[in-house]
Design a protein around this motif. Sequence first.
Motif, mmCIF file in Angstrom:
data_model
loop_
_atom_site.group_PDB
_atom_site.id
_atom_site.type_symbol
_atom_site.label_atom_id
_atom_site.label_comp_id
_atom_site.label_asym_id
_atom_site.label_seq_id
_atom_site.Cartn_x
_atom_site.Cartn_y
_atom_site.Cartn_z
ATOM 1 N N GLU A 116 -12.646 4.582 -7.847
ATOM 2 C CA GLU A 116 -11.876 5.738 -7.361
ATOM 3 C C GLU A 116 -12.678 6.572 -6.367
ATOM 4 N N ASP A 117 -13.810 6.079 -5.940
ATOM 5 C CA ASP A 117 -14.679 6.849 -5.047
ATOM 6 C C ASP A 117 -13.986 7.184 -3.724
ATOM 7 N N PRO A 118 -14.145 8.420 -3.248
ATOM 8 C CA PRO A 118 -13.499 8.788 -1.979
ATOM 9 C C PRO A 118 -14.030 8.009 -0.764
ATOM 10 N N VAL A 119 -15.151 7.296 -0.930
ATOM 11 C CA VAL A 119 -15.716 6.568 0.197
ATOM 12 C C VAL A 119 -14.711 5.540 0.748
ATOM 13 N N TRP A 120 -13.884 5.002 -0.130
ATOM 14 C CA TRP A 120 -12.900 3.994 0.309
ATOM 15 C C TRP A 120 -11.885 4.593 1.276
ATOM 16 N N ASP A 121 -11.578 5.895 1.083
ATOM 17 C CA ASP A 121 -10.607 6.546 1.974
ATOM 18 C C ASP A 121 -11.068 6.471 3.414
ATOM 19 N N ARG A 122 -12.381 6.545 3.599
ATOM 20 C CA ARG A 122 -12.944 6.544 4.940
ATOM 21 C C ARG A 122 -13.198 5.117 5.439
ATOM 22 N N LEU A 123 -13.808 4.302 4.569
ATOM 23 C CA LEU A 123 -14.230 2.975 5.013
ATOM 24 C C LEU A 123 -13.073 2.078 5.450
ATOM 25 N N HIS A 124 -11.941 2.218 4.795
ATOM 26 C CA HIS A 124 -10.861 1.263 5.081
ATOM 27 C C HIS A 124 -10.139 1.580 6.390
ATOM 28 N N LEU A 125 -10.344 2.799 6.905
ATOM 29 C CA LEU A 125 -9.477 3.269 8.000
ATOM 30 C C LEU A 125 -9.317 2.301 9.179
ATOM 31 N N PRO A 126 -10.411 1.756 9.727
ATOM 32 C CA PRO A 126 -10.196 0.890 10.889
ATOM 33 C C PRO A 126 -9.606 -0.479 10.554
ATOM 34 N N CYS A 127 -9.669 -0.910 9.304
ATOM 35 C CA CYS A 127 -9.219 -2.262 8.948
ATOM 36 C C CYS A 127 -7.747 -2.447 9.280
ATOM 37 N N LEU A 128 -7.437 -3.543 9.970
ATOM 38 C CA LEU A 128 -6.068 -3.822 10.390
ATOM 39 C C LEU A 128 -5.265 -4.520 9.305
ATOM 40 N N GLY A 129 -5.971 -5.092 8.325
ATOM 41 C CA GLY A 129 -5.268 -5.815 7.273
ATOM 42 C C GLY A 129 -4.898 -7.236 7.658
ATOM 43 N N CYS A 130 -5.649 -7.856 8.544
ATOM 44 C CA CYS A 130 -5.411 -9.266 8.850
ATOM 45 C C CYS A 130 -6.328 -10.101 7.965
ATOM 46 N N ALA A 139 7.387 -9.701 -8.318
ATOM 47 C CA ALA A 139 8.801 -10.040 -8.122
ATOM 48 C C ALA A 139 9.677 -8.795 -8.220
ATOM 49 N N SER A 140 9.228 -7.797 -8.983
ATOM 50 C CA SER A 140 10.015 -6.571 -9.132
ATOM 51 C C SER A 140 10.048 -5.748 -7.864
ATOM 52 N N GLY A 141 9.144 -6.049 -6.939
ATOM 53 C CA GLY A 141 9.037 -5.231 -5.730
ATOM 54 C C GLY A 141 7.840 -4.289 -5.787
ATOM 55 N N HIS A 142 7.289 -4.115 -6.995
ATOM 56 C CA HIS A 142 6.114 -3.256 -7.132
ATOM 57 C C HIS A 142 4.884 -3.974 -6.559
ATOM 58 N N ASN A 143 4.045 -3.200 -5.899
ATOM 59 C CA ASN A 143 2.801 -3.787 -5.399
ATOM 60 C C ASN A 143 1.620 -2.939 -5.858
ATOM 61 N N PRO A 144 0.784 -3.489 -6.740
ATOM 62 C CA PRO A 144 -0.347 -2.699 -7.243
ATOM 63 C C PRO A 144 -1.396 -2.403 -6.172
ATOM 64 N N ARG A 145 -1.387 -3.151 -5.081
ATOM 65 C CA ARG A 145 -2.271 -2.823 -3.959
ATOM 66 C C ARG A 145 -1.395 -2.550 -2.742
ATOM 67 N N PRO A 146 -0.800 -1.361 -2.730
ATOM 68 C CA PRO A 146 0.258 -1.108 -1.747
ATOM 69 C C PRO A 146 -0.221 -0.928 -0.311
ATOM 70 N N SER A 147 -1.465 -0.557 -0.099
ATOM 71 C CA SER A 147 -1.863 -0.306 1.286
ATOM 72 C C SER A 147 -3.192 -0.980 1.602
ATOM 73 N N VAL A 148 -3.566 -0.909 2.865
ATOM 74 C CA VAL A 148 -4.800 -1.550 3.324
ATOM 75 C C VAL A 148 -5.992 -1.030 2.518
ATOM 76 N N LYS A 149 -5.952 0.230 2.120
ATOM 77 C CA LYS A 149 -7.085 0.794 1.385
ATOM 78 C C LYS A 149 -7.359 0.005 0.109
ATOM 79 N N GLU A 150 -6.346 -0.244 -0.681
ATOM 80 C CA GLU A 150 -6.543 -0.947 -1.958
ATOM 81 C C GLU A 150 -6.997 -2.387 -1.718
ATOM 82 N N ARG A 151 -6.457 -2.996 -0.652
ATOM 83 C CA ARG A 151 -6.816 -4.399 -0.382
ATOM 84 C C ARG A 151 -8.256 -4.495 0.134
ATOM 85 N N PHE A 152 -8.606 -3.555 0.983
ATOM 86 C CA PHE A 152 -9.958 -3.496 1.531
ATOM 87 C C PHE A 152 -10.965 -3.290 0.393
ATOM 88 N N ARG A 153 -10.653 -2.357 -0.485
ATOM 89 C CA ARG A 153 -11.538 -2.071 -1.617
ATOM 90 C C ARG A 153 -11.693 -3.308 -2.485
#
Lengths: 307, 146, 312
Positions: free
Chosen positions: A189-203, A245-259
Amino acid sequence: MVPWSAEDGLDLEGYRNTLLPPKEIFFPRWEPMLRYSGWGRNLRWEEVRAPSAGRPAVLFGVRPCDARSLTVLDAVFQDDHPDPYYLQRRRAVVVVVLACTTPGRSCFCADVGGGPADERGADVMAAELEGEIRMWPVTDKGAQLLAETGWEPDPGGRELLEQHMQRTPTPAHGVPAGRYPEALEGRFEDPVWDRLHLPCLGCASCTYLCPTCHCFDVADETSDGGGLRVRGWDSCMFALYTLHASGHNPRPSVKERFRNRFMHKLSYFPKRYGLLACVGCGRCVEHCPVNVDVREVMKELVSDVQS
Amino acid sequence: MSGDGDFQPRVLAFLCHWCSYAGADLAGISRLQYPPNVRVVRVPCSGAVNPLWILKALQRGVDGVLVSGCHPGDCHYLAGNYVARRRLALLKDLLDYVGMEPGRVSFSWVSAAEGQKFAQIIREVTETVRALGPGRKLVKEVATDD
Amino acid sequence: MTEPASLARSLLEEGRVEVVVGYRPGTLPLRARPHFAFSPEQAAQFIWDRTCTPDLTVYLPRLKGRRVAVFVKGCDARSLVVLLQERQLSREQLVVIGLECPGVVTPDKLPPEQYQALTSATVEGEQVLLRGGSQLERVPVEQLLADPCRTCQHPDPVIQDYLIPTNCGRREREDPYGVVAQFERLEREERWVRLEREVADCIGCYACRQACPLCYCPDCFTDRFQPRWVGPIWSTSDALFFHLARALHLAGRCVDCGACVRACPLGIDLRHVYKRLEQAVKERFGYVPGLDPEAPPVLGTFRPEDPGDFIK
């Protein structure tokens, strides 16, 4: 890596490393698992393997970082459910590793516990020294290959390589490898991820070019009245990777995936297998479209703890 | 289906419910003869045809595709065919440019009253595609190795 | 302090925006990278030079609803216009810092072996100094200029609140459709073979899609399953399908920023295909994307007199 025949000759001038890692030889972009046809009671299926699976081959010129990545992949694919597809290919292939006498600018193998003359993952070790290729066996499989091909084992090569390495700059950038996974303990839950993920495009260029990334998806290629079940590369950087399948995504944004990508490589994987899932090949550094530099991310994750 | 002489192409036709589909009906009721090579998909409007469907059809081994909608000004939804015209023009330009055979994908306006024209278009499209031979470009072969 | 840095600093100090998106030096030669500044101190790192290639508007849909300042070159401003036109952003949330653009350089113009042997590079006027160990080489900027910059018709931002001028000279614009004409001269069969060969290396990492500011769909067709458009067998046919479908989705929208070509780790370059569609849109509908935020999207509108010559 491409098939080689004797007429091709060998030109190592300017060769640093391959664009794609050798994992595709053992764990191809996609491969078949079973073929099926019909419905219900008429359903028929049979197991299928790619013709290339288990075909004997020699991989020549694998770099030490990539050879070490095979030990990382072995750990996964030999775990509680041994993976026949991977292991069949792995058994049939002899890996000839070419030591790096001139490491590249993005290489950082020495930071993550490897080195330009590391023999882990090699069956045969080779080095280009004083304009000559010297080879010596590392495993029995390698010794057998050298014996079968009539190549004189060259135990003096290892010593010569060690001497050469003392004069060569170490591929290190001060990435503090030893402190993982401790440095990432409790950092989810460290706030560092909020900053580090920013430039990642998610490719997925980093994961697809990574020699240790091994995630796959199993899906059916359907055709009229049947189909082929295949497994193919998948990437934790894709939204679809964790979509339920429900539509829920536990890693909804680039931040969670990057982390997840970094936590997996530097914390979860080492905790489970005792190995970092990064071998310092530098491919993701060179090819990230926006220059997200894994070395800097690793440094920041550790320096944050110190401060 | 081997040899050029007896090659029977498969043509997929996306027909607008309000015009071309009824035109096909009229052709049938009027007992007009046209080749049996066409498979019809009824769509609510030519504007509903996603160009990806056309690419997918070619990828799955269809030899030709026809999209047929209402004449300009006749759209049941007022402007669907006008929007389709822009979109399909670009699809056509793209396919031409990258080297797909012209005639693999065709477009027509056929009203509910034009049974004759419908039969004629199907004859033309079928013969064009027959002359081109089987669609090979973009076809995905399901082999067991890459 | 550089001009971009001081401007960004004052915007943050005055509280006009929450975040400034710009460039800072990268860790590889000739590659500046995106930088996000939330505090005046973080603004100190901003730069603007000819290595600032990324199109930063790609990050804006993610920052929807927040007050953002963004640095845009001519091409980036055009993608911003398309985003505004398609209601992905509101003009009120944005402070647009325009960069008069003399064209940017890309390492893709160097042979990979040469680029990988570089340890650093600096742009000095119209020269680029390449250093590899003890080797030093000077090459003209012209040689490393990105393809879109060679033909760019609008190098100055069409939309901006501030403008950072350039002191570099302007180059003559080359024929934007030269690459198209060159490809069209090939025989039809040869064109298809070339296209197949170009995409055959595609590994489906979708770096092109992710780097594209206009590929903002939260749910791309590649992520759909009923039907499944690409994969799971990843063949050349799938790669072709993906690239052709993406080209169609960008028809009349692509502003030729070049981000997709630069992002591709395999070096796949389909710029000429996108240029062909741009040309078709211009010829058929008289429309050029990225210039007017008030114009309706060209494929969402029509004129009764649009050409229909291809329809039987």
